[in-house]
Design a protein around this motif. Structure first.
Motif, short mmCIF file in Angstrom:
data_model
loop_
_atom_site.label_atom_id
_atom_site.label_comp_id
_atom_site.label_asym_id
_atom_site.label_seq_id
_atom_site.Cartn_x
_atom_site.Cartn_y
_atom_site.Cartn_z
N TYR A 10 0.83 -1.20 0.00
CA TYR A 10 0.00 0.00 0.00
C TYR A 10 0.87 1.25 0.00
N LYS A 11 1.87 1.29 0.85
CA LYS A 11 2.71 2.48 0.94
C LYS A 11 3.43 2.74 -0.39
N ALA A 12 3.81 1.70 -1.10
CA ALA A 12 4.44 1.86 -2.42
C ALA A 12 3.41 2.43 -3.41
N ARG A 13 2.18 1.91 -3.38
CA ARG A 13 1.13 2.42 -4.27
C ARG A 13 0.80 3.88 -3.94
N PHE A 14 0.78 4.21 -2.65
CA PHE A 14 0.50 5.58 -2.27
C PHE A 14 1.60 6.52 -2.76
N SER A 15 2.85 6.13 -2.58
CA SER A 15 3.96 6.96 -3.07
C SER A 15 3.88 7.16 -4.58
#
Length: 175
Positions: free
Chosen positions: A112-117
């Motif tokens: 998720y954090k990668a997709r958000f970035s």
């Protein structure tokens, strides 16, 4: 595993309100109106259920972020908090409670954090008309996450303050 929407919704509400460790499978089964056996049949394990909840919540939030500016990004966060509550990022709360010891949860948080970035990067490209440097992407992400955390104890108004700081960074990058 295909976990039904009612179970995901019920689990998300309980995890968000009470935390991951404090929410047991018996409490989940009762709230979902099913036996423990049926819950395990649908969810597999509590860790799989947590990962499914995180994945579903992340998708629901990211759908709101097809935006053209960091101002709109922080406005979207404030709207989300007005609707969902300002209790901090459920992903970071999962990481804090469970840590990296549970691979399903650690993978859900990291993904998720990668997709958000990447979403922030796309917003900055739209706003700047060119690819932003990674430092700017990271700065906006940190302001966003900081605002998410601070809103849980200072109120949603801090989101606007973080948004103004992000806007200044973008204006500086444009100059």
């Amino acid at each position: 595993m295909n976990i039904d929407e009612k179970l995901i919704s019920t689990a998300e509400a309980l995890f968000d309100c009470h935390g991951f460790n404090a929410t047991g499978m018996d409490r989940l089964a009762q709230a979902a109106g099913m036996s423990s056996r049926t819950l395990y049949k649908h969810a597999g394990s509590k860790n799989e259920l947590i990962a499914a909840v995180l994945m579903t919540r992340g998708q629901r939030f990211l759908l709101r972020l097809e935006l053209d500016s960091v101002e709109a990004l922080f406005d979207a966060l404030a709207r989300w908090m007005s609707e969902e509550g300002a209790r901090g990022c459920l992903f970071l709360r999962a990481q804090g409670e469970i840590g990296s010891a549970v691979p399903e949860v650690a993978e859900a948080v990291t993904a998720y954090k990668a997709r958000f970035s990447e979403t922030v990067r796309r917003i900055l490209v739209r706003q700047l008309g060119a690819g932003p440097d990674e430092e700017l992407v990271e700065q906006v992400v940190i302001l966003f996450e900081g605002a998410t955390a601070a809103a849980s104890y200072r109120g949603v108004a801090v989101v606007a303050t973080a948004g103004r700081a992000a806007t200044l960074l973008v204006e500086r990058a444009r100059a």
